[in-house]
Design a protein around this motif. Structure first.
Motif, mmCIF file in Angstrom:
data_model
loop_
_atom_site.group_PDB
_atom_site.id
_atom_site.type_symbol
_atom_site.label_atom_id
_atom_site.label_comp_id
_atom_site.label_asym_id
_atom_site.label_seq_id
_atom_site.Cartn_x
_atom_site.Cartn_y
_atom_site.Cartn_z
ATOM 1 N N GLU A 107 0.853 -1.183 0.000
ATOM 2 C CA GLU A 107 0.000 0.000 0.000
ATOM 3 C C GLU A 107 0.890 1.234 0.000
ATOM 4 O OE1 GLU A 107 -1.243 1.114 4.471
ATOM 5 O OE2 GLU A 107 -2.026 -0.834 3.816
ATOM 6 N N PRO A 108 0.382 2.357 -0.512
ATOM 7 C CA PRO A 108 1.205 3.576 -0.524
ATOM 8 C C PRO A 108 1.521 4.040 0.895
ATOM 9 C CG PRO A 108 -0.696 3.777 -1.986
ATOM 10 C CD PRO A 108 -0.923 2.553 -1.162
ATOM 11 N N ALA A 109 2.769 4.439 1.106
ATOM 12 C CA ALA A 109 3.155 5.020 2.398
ATOM 13 C C ALA A 109 2.941 6.522 2.283
ATOM 14 C CB ALA A 109 4.604 4.689 2.723
ATOM 15 N N LYS A 110 1.696 6.956 2.416
ATOM 16 C CA LYS A 110 1.344 8.340 2.095
ATOM 17 C C LYS A 110 2.085 9.364 2.946
ATOM 18 C CE LYS A 110 -3.174 7.107 0.226
ATOM 19 N NZ LYS A 110 -4.632 7.293 0.306
ATOM 20 N N VAL A 111 2.511 8.954 4.135
ATOM 21 C CA VAL A 111 3.234 9.899 4.998
ATOM 22 C C VAL A 111 4.682 10.079 4.540
ATOM 23 C CG1 VAL A 111 1.793 9.462 7.014
ATOM 24 C CG2 VAL A 111 3.815 8.033 6.612
ATOM 25 N N VAL A 112 5.145 9.227 3.613
ATOM 26 C CA VAL A 112 6.494 9.354 3.048
ATOM 27 C C VAL A 112 6.337 9.404 1.532
ATOM 28 C CG1 VAL A 112 8.816 8.411 2.931
ATOM 29 C CG2 VAL A 112 7.414 7.981 4.954
ATOM 30 N N LYS A 113 6.540 10.557 0.962
ATOM 31 C CA LYS A 113 6.229 10.798 -0.446
ATOM 32 C C LYS A 113 6.879 9.777 -1.373
ATOM 33 C CE LYS A 113 6.431 14.433 -3.981
ATOM 34 N NZ LYS A 113 6.892 13.540 -5.032
ATOM 35 N N GLY A 114 6.030 9.170 -2.213
ATOM 36 C CA GLY A 114 6.520 8.283 -3.253
ATOM 37 C C GLY A 114 6.959 6.909 -2.811
ATOM 38 N N CYS A 115 6.811 6.593 -1.514
ATOM 39 C CA CYS A 115 7.248 5.289 -1.005
ATOM 40 C C CYS A 115 6.055 4.361 -0.800
ATOM 41 C CB CYS A 115 8.015 5.462 0.303
ATOM 42 S SG CYS A 115 9.589 6.338 0.101
ATOM 43 N N MET A 116 6.335 3.101 -0.536
ATOM 44 C CA MET A 116 5.286 2.120 -0.292
ATOM 45 C C MET A 116 5.641 1.279 0.925
ATOM 46 S SD MET A 116 5.969 -0.814 -3.196
ATOM 47 C CE MET A 116 7.623 -1.462 -3.463
ATOM 48 N N VAL A 117 4.608 0.688 1.501
ATOM 49 C CA VAL A 117 4.780 -0.329 2.531
ATOM 50 C C VAL A 117 4.555 -1.678 1.862
ATOM 51 C CG1 VAL A 117 3.897 -1.283 4.683
ATOM 52 C CG2 VAL A 117 4.014 1.197 4.389
ATOM 53 N N ILE A 118 5.556 -2.521 1.872
ATOM 54 C CA ILE A 118 5.397 -3.874 1.329
ATOM 55 C C ILE A 118 4.812 -4.735 2.440
ATOM 56 C CG2 ILE A 118 6.500 -5.832 0.197
ATOM 57 C CD1 ILE A 118 8.745 -3.959 -0.662
ATOM 58 N N LYS A 119 3.619 -5.262 2.214
ATOM 59 C CA LYS A 119 2.933 -6.048 3.233
ATOM 60 C C LYS A 119 3.498 -7.478 3.277
ATOM 61 C CE LYS A 119 -1.386 -4.922 3.910
ATOM 62 N NZ LYS A 119 -2.844 -4.696 3.690
ATOM 63 N N PRO A 120 3.186 -8.229 4.327
ATOM 64 C CA PRO A 120 3.798 -9.568 4.461
ATOM 65 C C PRO A 120 3.633 -10.459 3.232
ATOM 66 C CG PRO A 120 2.780 -8.950 6.528
ATOM 67 C CD PRO A 120 2.419 -7.867 5.537
ATOM 68 N N HIS A 121 2.445 -10.463 2.606
ATOM 69 C CA HIS A 121 2.231 -11.318 1.435
ATOM 70 C C HIS A 121 3.129 -10.877 0.278
ATOM 71 C CE1 HIS A 121 -0.007 -14.437 -0.574
ATOM 72 N NE2 HIS A 121 -0.423 -13.638 -1.532
ATOM 73 N N GLY A 122 3.276 -9.550 0.094
ATOM 74 C CA GLY A 122 4.139 -9.039 -0.966
ATOM 75 C C GLY A 122 5.604 -9.248 -0.657
ATOM 76 N N TYR A 123 5.978 -9.071 0.620
ATOM 77 C CA TYR A 123 7.384 -9.254 0.971
ATOM 78 C C TYR A 123 7.787 -10.721 0.844
ATOM 79 C CZ TYR A 123 11.885 -8.218 3.013
ATOM 80 O OH TYR A 123 13.243 -8.056 3.191
ATOM 81 N N ALA A 124 6.844 -11.629 1.096
ATOM 82 C CA ALA A 124 7.145 -13.052 0.941
ATOM 83 C C ALA A 124 7.448 -13.393 -0.518
ATOM 84 C CB ALA A 124 5.980 -13.898 1.456
ATOM 85 N N VAL A 125 6.767 -12.705 -1.459
ATOM 86 C CA VAL A 125 7.090 -12.891 -2.877
ATOM 87 C C VAL A 125 8.524 -12.426 -3.133
ATOM 88 C CG1 VAL A 125 6.525 -12.197 -5.246
ATOM 89 C CG2 VAL A 125 4.682 -12.654 -3.609
ATOM 90 N N TRP A 126 8.887 -11.243 -2.600
ATOM 91 C CA TRP A 126 10.243 -10.727 -2.763
ATOM 92 C C TRP A 126 11.273 -11.668 -2.136
ATOM 93 C CZ3 TRP A 126 13.386 -8.224 -5.554
ATOM 94 C CH2 TRP A 126 14.586 -7.694 -5.073
ATOM 95 N N GLU A 127 10.959 -12.251 -0.979
ATOM 96 C CA GLU A 127 11.886 -13.183 -0.337
ATOM 97 C C GLU A 127 12.159 -14.387 -1.229
ATOM 98 O OE1 GLU A 127 11.492 -12.922 4.457
ATOM 99 O OE2 GLU A 127 9.737 -13.673 3.404
#
Length: 516
Positions: A47-67
């Protein structure tokens, strides 16, 4: 849908249609950008990390794909002799400015630290946009002799590039990646390394991500800032646009000279090293989403799926529940013993199985797991117990892998591994067929303008006269870029022709498309 997913949907705020729009995934054919955002959101990837411009929060399901991406690639790097290291996040600005083309290429994207501890710094630091400069500094300390070469290093890290227009995974201000950096005694060795690592990326994309790619060389305009040559893999997305999925750079002696990285050759003379760098990033997750997903949500190949199978127990009362849950636990235990890791892999990939006993209607569970891209869904209820069977539903129904079917439990367990491997192959075949159906050969400017009218895009093989002026004019008029000059076997064989735009002589066709 899960309570978490439902809560997230309510917060998302769709464009039109109020609550109904918030709970729906846009259709690819109607609003592709919104479809992508919806798939990422409902798939619980980020989801977008709206408090930090242009960044995102990678959620556990998404980070597991990256892992899973990281794990497989890390094994491939080590198989080719590379070792992992880590270098500072902050890079002295004096390092950035040492290589002229490098600083010119990255200056607009730099985030710079000028204060720390409440005081002005004597020298500002750039938050690394890439690490060629600081690694060049340490290579100069580590390399003395030809016996120290080749030096093969990889780094898993985060980087920051100040992007004006961002999209989760595809282009964010901060992202995760790996960057390989190597030093060699000759240009021939460096060129061989560039091609070797490009092929590592290409093989990985097709074998693991089920994402077909074109391997080629970037034009001088598109190559990495400070490199003498850049090789790339270009993937086809379902809207016809290209995604640069990985790059491998021949740095020549540019950074060796800038940072005085010398070695004593066998002849006894001092020479500058020949260097390479290469990298892929979390944009691969976005590439997987846009290669495979459909209007129902996320689709994941088994080799990167965090959860391979979801078991849905179906019952009406506590007595039925007790019997069904015993069978469900038995099936989960059996599936969890199955290993689908590739041959000669450095890791074991046992099936990850979710037993969904949430207090929800079965239909809501089906909906939830479908949107999260789980390859295999197993339904089991009282009638299935009587017949000794399970109901199996694959996420995507293909000719090679049937969608929903009833199978004896023993037969299902014996065939589960092969079914997932067949599903992996089927997704690659579908992606290849989609790319082939949207690849054209164009010979006239009229055809070109029609093909790329509006926001339309395809993979187009076109003649180009080799000049930067023509390349810039085509981009200015149509937003189409030259994605690469194909390597042998990955595009049309060289043949004389005339440029699609200028009409001047051309030696071979190049791949053109709009791109992310």
């Amino acid at each position: 849908m899960s309570q978490q997913g439902n809560k997230q949907a309510k917060k998302s705020g769709g464009k039109k249609g109020g609550k109904q729009r918030e709970l729906a995934i846009a259709k690819r054919s109607e609003d592709y950008p919104q479809w992508y955002q919806d798939v990422v959101r409902f798939g619980e990837l980020a989801e977008p990390a709206k408090v930090v411009k242009g960044c995102m929060v990678i959620k556990p399901h998404g980070y597991a794909v990256w892992e899973k991406i990281q794990r497989d690639l890390d094994g491939r790097f080590k198989d080719t002799g590379h070792r992992n290291a880590y270098f500072p996040l902050l890079v002295p600005m004096s390092f950035i400015t040492k290589e002229a083309e490098h600083v010119e290429g990255f200056a607009p994207e730099l985030a710079v630290v000028t204060q720390a501890g409440g005081v002005e710094l004597e020298e500002p630091y750039a938050i690394r946009p890439t690490s060629e400069t600081i690694i060049g500094h340490f290579f100069a300390k580590w390399i003395d002799s030809h016996r120290d070469l080749p030096l093969l290093i990889n780094q898993w890290a985060n980087v920051m590039r100040w992007e004006l227009r961002t999209r989760m995974f595809l282009r964010t201000t901060e992202f995760l990646w790996q960057e390989g950096h190597t030093a060699h005694a000759s240009h021939d060795e460096a060129e061989a390394e560039v091609l070797r690592m490009l092929n590592v990326y290409g093989d990985f994309a097709e074998q693991v991500l089920a994402m077909p790619v074109i391997r080629g060389t970037k034009t001088a305009t598109e190559r990495f800032a400070g490199a003498v040559d850049t090789k790339c893999i270009e993937a086809f997305m379902q809207d016809g646009k290209a995604l640069q999925a990985g790059t491998s750079h021949d740095l020549g002696q540019n950074f060796g000279r800038a940072f005085d990285v010398k070695f004593q050759a066998e002849s006894g003379e001092l020479e500058y090293v020949w260097q390479t760098s290469w990298g892929v990033s979390t944009r691969l997750v976005g590439g997987v989403v846009m290669t495979h997903s459909d209007d129902e949500g996320l689709v994941l190949p088994p080799r990167v799926a965090p959860i391979h199978a979801a078991i849905i127990p179906i019952f009406r009362n506590d007595e039925q529940k007790a019997e069904v849950m015993v069978a469900a636990e038995r099936i989960k235990a059996a599936l969890s013993e199955i290993d689908i890791s590739p041959p000669r892999a450095r890791y074991r990939d046992f099936l990850e199985v979710a037993l969904d006993d949430r207090d929800m209607r079965p239909g809501a569970k089906f909906y939830d797991w479908e949107r999260r891209g789980v390859p295999m869904r197993i339904e089991i209820g009282p009638k299935d117990l009587e017949k000794g069977q399970v109901c199996l539903k694959m996420r995507v129904d293909t000719e090679a892998v049937s969608g929903k079917q009833f199978l004896p439990e023993a037969e299902f367990l014996a065939s589960a591994r092969q079914r997932l491997l067949d599903y992996q192959d089927a997704l690659l075949a579908l992606a290849r067929a989609r790319m082939a159906a949207n690849t054209v050969t164009l010979d006239t400017w009229e055809e070109f303008e029609q093909t790329f009218a509006g926001d339309s895009s395809k993979f187009a093989w076109c003649h180009w006269d080799g000049t930067a002026e023509t390349e810039a004019a085509i981009k200015d008029k149509t937003k189409v870029t030259i994605r690469c000059v194909p390597l042998p076997g990955y595009g049309p064989a060289p043949e004389p022709g005339v440029c699609i735009y200028s009409g001047k002589p051309s030696a071979q066709r190049v791949l053109m498309a709009k791109a992310y």
